[in-house]
Design an enzyme around this catalytic site. Structure first.
Site, PDB file in Angstrom:
ATOM      1  N   LYS A   1       8.709  23.526 -13.987  1.00  0.00           N
ATOM      2  CA  LYS A   1       7.730  22.453 -13.788  1.00  0.00           C
ATOM      3  C   LYS A   1       7.265  22.431 -12.332  1.00  0.00           C
ATOM      4  O   LYS A   1       6.082  22.209 -12.047  1.00  0.00           O
ATOM      5  CB  LYS A   1       8.286  21.089 -14.213  1.00  0.00           C
ATOM      6  CG  LYS A   1       7.185  20.033 -14.101  1.00  0.00           C
ATOM      7  CD  LYS A   1       7.350  18.775 -14.907  1.00  0.00           C
ATOM      8  CE  LYS A   1       6.090  17.914 -14.710  1.00  0.00           C
ATOM      9  NZ  LYS A   1       6.247  16.523 -15.142  1.00  0.00           N
TER      10      LYS A   1
ATOM     11  N   HIS B   1       1.466  19.056 -27.213  1.00  0.00           N
ATOM     12  CA  HIS B   1       1.162  17.645 -26.966  1.00  0.00           C
ATOM     13  C   HIS B   1      -0.120  17.152 -27.623  1.00  0.00           C
ATOM     14  O   HIS B   1      -0.272  15.950 -27.834  1.00  0.00           O
ATOM     15  CB  HIS B   1       1.110  17.364 -25.465  1.00  0.00           C
ATOM     16  CG  HIS B   1       2.469  17.212 -24.842  1.00  0.00           C
ATOM     17  ND1 HIS B   1       3.403  18.218 -24.837  1.00  0.00           N
ATOM     18  CD2 HIS B   1       3.054  16.151 -24.213  1.00  0.00           C
ATOM     19  CE1 HIS B   1       4.499  17.793 -24.228  1.00  0.00           C
ATOM     20  NE2 HIS B   1       4.319  16.536 -23.829  1.00  0.00           N
TER      21      HIS B   1
ATOM     22  N   ARG C   1      -1.756  23.139 -14.743  1.00  0.00           N
ATOM     23  CA  ARG C   1      -0.864  22.074 -15.216  1.00  0.00           C
ATOM     24  C   ARG C   1      -1.080  21.762 -16.696  1.00  0.00           C
ATOM     25  O   ARG C   1      -0.199  21.228 -17.369  1.00  0.00           O
ATOM     26  CB  ARG C   1      -1.021  20.807 -14.352  1.00  0.00           C
ATOM     27  CG  ARG C   1       0.074  19.763 -14.595  1.00  0.00           C
ATOM     28  CD  ARG C   1       0.143  18.692 -13.512  1.00  0.00           C
ATOM     29  NE  ARG C   1       1.187  17.716 -13.828  1.00  0.00           N
ATOM     30  CZ  ARG C   1       1.727  16.860 -12.961  1.00  0.00           C
ATOM     31  NH1 ARG C   1       1.330  16.850 -11.710  1.00  0.00           N
ATOM     32  NH2 ARG C   1       2.657  16.010 -13.328  1.00  0.00           N
TER      33      ARG C   1
ATOM     34  N   ARG D   1       0.810  -1.239   0.000  1.00  0.00           N
ATOM     35  CA  ARG D   1       0.000   0.000   0.000  1.00  0.00           C
ATOM     36  C   ARG D   1       0.833   1.274   0.000  1.00  0.00           C
ATOM     37  O   ARG D   1       0.328   2.357   0.305  1.00  0.00           O
ATOM     38  CB  ARG D   1      -0.993   0.017   1.157  1.00  0.00           C
ATOM     39  CG  ARG D   1      -1.978  -1.113   1.073  1.00  0.00           C
ATOM     40  CD  ARG D   1      -3.216  -0.860   1.909  1.00  0.00           C
ATOM     41  NE  ARG D   1      -4.088  -2.010   1.807  1.00  0.00           N
ATOM     42  CZ  ARG D   1      -3.939  -3.123   2.510  1.00  0.00           C
ATOM     43  NH1 ARG D   1      -2.980  -3.223   3.406  1.00  0.00           N
ATOM     44  NH2 ARG D   1      -4.767  -4.135   2.327  1.00  0.00           N
TER      45      ARG D   1
ATOM     46  N   LYS E   1       3.602  11.841 -10.861  1.00  0.00           N
ATOM     47  CA  LYS E   1       2.813  10.891 -11.654  1.00  0.00           C
ATOM     48  C   LYS E   1       3.615   9.614 -11.871  1.00  0.00           C
ATOM     49  O   LYS E   1       4.780   9.661 -12.257  1.00  0.00           O
ATOM     50  CB  LYS E   1       2.483  11.479 -13.038  1.00  0.00           C
ATOM     51  CG  LYS E   1       1.403  12.546 -13.030  1.00  0.00           C
ATOM     52  CD  LYS E   1       1.099  12.959 -14.474  1.00  0.00           C
ATOM     53  CE  LYS E   1       0.034  14.033 -14.545  1.00  0.00           C
ATOM     54  NZ  LYS E   1      -0.200  14.456 -15.944  1.00  0.00           N
TER      55      LYS E   1
ATOM     56  N   HIS F   1       8.971  10.590 -28.338  1.00  0.00           N
ATOM     57  CA  HIS F   1       7.963  11.513 -27.809  1.00  0.00           C
ATOM     58  C   HIS F   1       8.409  12.973 -27.976  1.00  0.00           C
ATOM     59  O   HIS F   1       7.631  13.818 -28.419  1.00  0.00           O
ATOM     60  CB  HIS F   1       7.707  11.184 -26.333  1.00  0.00           C
ATOM     61  CG  HIS F   1       6.817  12.160 -25.634  1.00  0.00           C
ATOM     62  ND1 HIS F   1       5.453  12.176 -25.826  1.00  0.00           N
ATOM     63  CD2 HIS F   1       7.099  13.166 -24.762  1.00  0.00           C
ATOM     64  CE1 HIS F   1       4.925  13.150 -25.084  1.00  0.00           C
ATOM     65  NE2 HIS F   1       5.903  13.757 -24.430  1.00  0.00           N
TER      66      HIS F   1
ATOM     67  N   ASN G   1       0.971  20.813 -21.519  1.00  0.00           N
ATOM     68  CA  ASN G   1       0.563  20.052 -22.712  1.00  0.00           C
ATOM     69  C   ASN G   1       0.725  20.843 -24.008  1.00  0.00           C
ATOM     70  O   ASN G   1       0.274  20.386 -25.055  1.00  0.00           O
ATOM     71  CB  ASN G   1      -0.902  19.599 -22.578  1.00  0.00           C
ATOM     72  CG  ASN G   1      -1.056  18.567 -21.479  1.00  0.00           C
ATOM     73  OD1 ASN G   1      -0.155  17.768 -21.250  1.00  0.00           O
ATOM     74  ND2 ASN G   1      -2.175  18.604 -20.780  1.00  0.00           N
TER      75      ASN G   1
ATOM     76  N   HIS H   1       0.922  14.136 -29.543  1.00  0.00           N
ATOM     77  CA  HIS H   1       0.430  12.783 -29.235  1.00  0.00           C
ATOM     78  C   HIS H   1      -0.198  12.137 -30.462  1.00  0.00           C
ATOM     79  O   HIS H   1      -0.021  10.939 -30.711  1.00  0.00           O
ATOM     80  CB  HIS H   1      -0.612  12.822 -28.103  1.00  0.00           C
ATOM     81  CG  HIS H   1      -0.004  12.894 -26.745  1.00  0.00           C
ATOM     82  ND1 HIS H   1      -0.587  13.615 -25.709  1.00  0.00           N
ATOM     83  CD2 HIS H   1       1.120  12.338 -26.229  1.00  0.00           C
ATOM     84  CE1 HIS H   1       0.175  13.502 -24.624  1.00  0.00           C
ATOM     85  NE2 HIS H   1       1.210  12.737 -24.909  1.00  0.00           N
TER      86      HIS H   1
ATOM     87  N   GLU I   1      11.318  18.992 -24.313  1.00  0.00           N
ATOM     88  CA  GLU I   1      10.446  19.410 -23.205  1.00  0.00           C
ATOM     89  C   GLU I   1      11.013  20.670 -22.531  1.00  0.00           C
ATOM     90  O   GLU I   1      10.253  21.515 -22.052  1.00  0.00           O
ATOM     91  CB  GLU I   1      10.293  18.288 -22.170  1.00  0.00           C
ATOM     92  CG  GLU I   1       9.721  16.981 -22.721  1.00  0.00           C
ATOM     93  CD  GLU I   1       8.192  16.985 -22.924  1.00  0.00           C
ATOM     94  OE1 GLU I   1       7.524  17.993 -22.614  1.00  0.00           O
ATOM     95  OE2 GLU I   1       7.679  15.943 -23.422  1.00  0.00           O
TER      96      GLU I   1
ATOM     97  N   GLU J   1      -3.802  18.442 -12.345  1.00  0.00           N
ATOM     98  CA  GLU J   1      -4.103  18.837 -13.721  1.00  0.00           C
ATOM     99  C   GLU J   1      -5.550  19.241 -13.963  1.00  0.00           C
ATOM    100  O   GLU J   1      -6.189  18.814 -14.916  1.00  0.00           O
ATOM    101  CB  GLU J   1      -3.727  17.709 -14.691  1.00  0.00           C
ATOM    102  CG  GLU J   1      -3.449  18.242 -16.090  1.00  0.00           C
ATOM    103  CD  GLU J   1      -2.855  17.194 -17.021  1.00  0.00           C
ATOM    104  OE1 GLU J   1      -2.172  16.280 -16.551  1.00  0.00           O
ATOM    105  OE2 GLU J   1      -3.096  17.330 -18.223  1.00  0.00           O
TER     106      GLU J   1
END
Ligand SMILES: NC(=O)c1ccc[n+]([C@@H]2O[C@H](COP(=O)([O-])OP(=O)(O)OC[C@H]3O[C@@H](n4cnc5c(N)ncnc54)[C@H](O)[C@@H]3O)[C@@H](O)[C@H]2O)c1
Ligand SMILES: [Zn+2]
Length: 383
Positions: free
Chosen positions: A235, A256, A249, A129, A151, A272, A253, A260, A193, A245
């Site tokens: 960041k 992106h 946030r 956990r 994340k 990417h 993107n 993407h 990035e 987000e």
């Protein structure tokens, strides 16, 4: 070294629902891992997780150093590459840790690129956990992006990063020395990035990256440290304000939405960062076409990315129909309408209608027709 006394180590605090954590940026952090682990994540045992490349370069040494220092540490490695960021690899790692008898008094050290950070981070989030996590990013992508923000997760058949958890690390240790062994292509993926960070929030940083493209691509350590530090500050500021987000946030993107779609249309055969770089160029053009983005912005974005060998639209690899097809399937689409982050100019996101917006479909169709069709027309080739 402890961060405090050492002038060569910078510290950036990241706010998180689970408590703030520092990102330390500086040379020598990996060499001083035992002291830093004791200080920031005291535990009875450490599980160091790395992919096979990073295990051979840094992981085995790190574990040896910890053991010589009287600590109990074990190395768990897995095959490198995105193909390992799966539930299967999560199972293998958790089973191996259970078999080794690691308990709740253990801590996890994710030593590697973004794949390691996401995978080992997800193991740490779920093992018994949740056990403490230390992120030690070794790739440019991981230093400027993946290791900051909490994340973690894995890819599944339905898409990338669809199963995961937020699990804030106790500390992030970004040692730019480790990027010296990074292949050129991987370096560029992370710098895409970094350029994005400048494009959305810091005009001067954007220009500095362009000026230092040579040293950055050659792996110059001071130039790398300075870029990593500025990107982490940017960041950190964004995710501290909006960890989950729902608001700010989203500006991360930029590039992106189309990036993407291009990445998916290319069946992930291009990196990417390369896809996002093309996405940034196209989204800057889109903003200009809509009268939202200051004229000349797309030119500047293109010029800077070109210095890193980035920003070209992958004609021939993907076609506009495929890109359009994937746009509707975007994870962040609202009611099937993809959302776009548009620049006001380099260094500022346009936000009068929120941090992202939908745009007329016809504008996107026209943009892609021009981007993917122009060369054919210029060559006089008719199809
Ligand atoms: N969690 C987040 O917020 C977040 C943000 C951005 C990206 N990501 C994830 O990060 C992943 C991409 O990260 P990545 O590009 O680092 O991939 P990666 O971890 O696969 O690393 C790329 C390659 O570089 C090698 N490598 C790493 N460090 C090295 C070093 N110092 N010297 C030599 N080789 C080294 C690795 O072995 C690998 O082969 C993706 O899965 C992406 O989804 C997550
Ligand atoms: Zn990205």
């Amino acid at each position: 070294v402890s961060d405090a006394g050492d002038p060569s180590v910078s510290s950036v605090l990241v706010g998180s629902g689970a408590g703030a954590y520092p990102v330390l940026v500086g040379e020598g952090l990996v060499a001083h891992l035992p002291d830093l682990l004791r200080e920031y994540a005291p535990a009875h045992r450490y599980a160091v997780v790395s992919d096979d490349n990073v295990a051979a370069l840094y992981g085995e040494d790190a574990v040896d150093r910890c053991r010589r220092d009287g600590m109990t540490a074990d190395l768990f490695s897995f095959p490198h590459g995105e193909a390992s960021k799966t539930r299967e690899q999560w199972s293998i790692l958790t089973d191996r840790m259970l078999a080794a008898g690691l308990g709740r008094d253990a801590a996890m050290v994710a030593l590697g690129g973004g794949v390691t950070g996401d995978l080992a981070g997800f193991v740490a989030a779920t093992y018994l956990r949740g056990i403490p996590l230390v992120q030690v990013p070794t790739s440019m992508v991981a230093m400027v992006d993946a290791s900051v923000g909490g994340k973690t997760g894995v890819d599944v058949r339905a898409g990338k990063n669809l199963v995961g958890a937020f699990h804030a690390p106790r500390v992030v240790l970004a040692d730019p020395e480790t990027t010296r062994t990074l292949p050129l292509e991987e370096r560029a993926q992370g710098l895409a990035e970094a350029v994005k960070h400048g494009a959305i929030l810091d005009d001067a940083y954007f220009d500095r990256l362009g000026e230092e493209a040579g040293p950055l691509m050659e792996g110059d350590v001071p130039a790398t440290r300075s870029a990593v530090l500025r990107s982490v500050q940017i960041k950190a500021r964004v995710v501290s304000e909006d960890e989950r987000e729902s608001g700010l946030r989203q500006i991360l993107n930029f590039g992106h939405t189309l990036g993407h779609a291009i990445e998916a249309a290319a069946s992930w055969s291009i990196g990417h960062g390369s896809a996002v770089a093309a996405g940034m160029v196209l989204e800057a053009r889109l903003g200009e076409a809509l009268g939202v983005t200051e004229a000349g912005t797309a030119r500047r974005v293109t010029d800077t990315l070109t210095r890193f060998g980035l920003g070209t639209v992958p004609r021939g690899v993907v076609d506009e129909a495929a890109v359009l097809g994937f746009l509707g399937a975007d994870k962040k689409a609202r009611r099937g309408q993809p959302r776009y982050v548009l620049l006001e100019r380099v260094g500022a996101v346009e936000s009068t209608r929120g941090w992202s917006r939908d745009v007329p479909h016809a504008a996107v169709v026209a943009l892609l027709a021009e981007a993917f069709g122009a060369e054919t027309a210029a060559d006089g080739v008719t199809t």
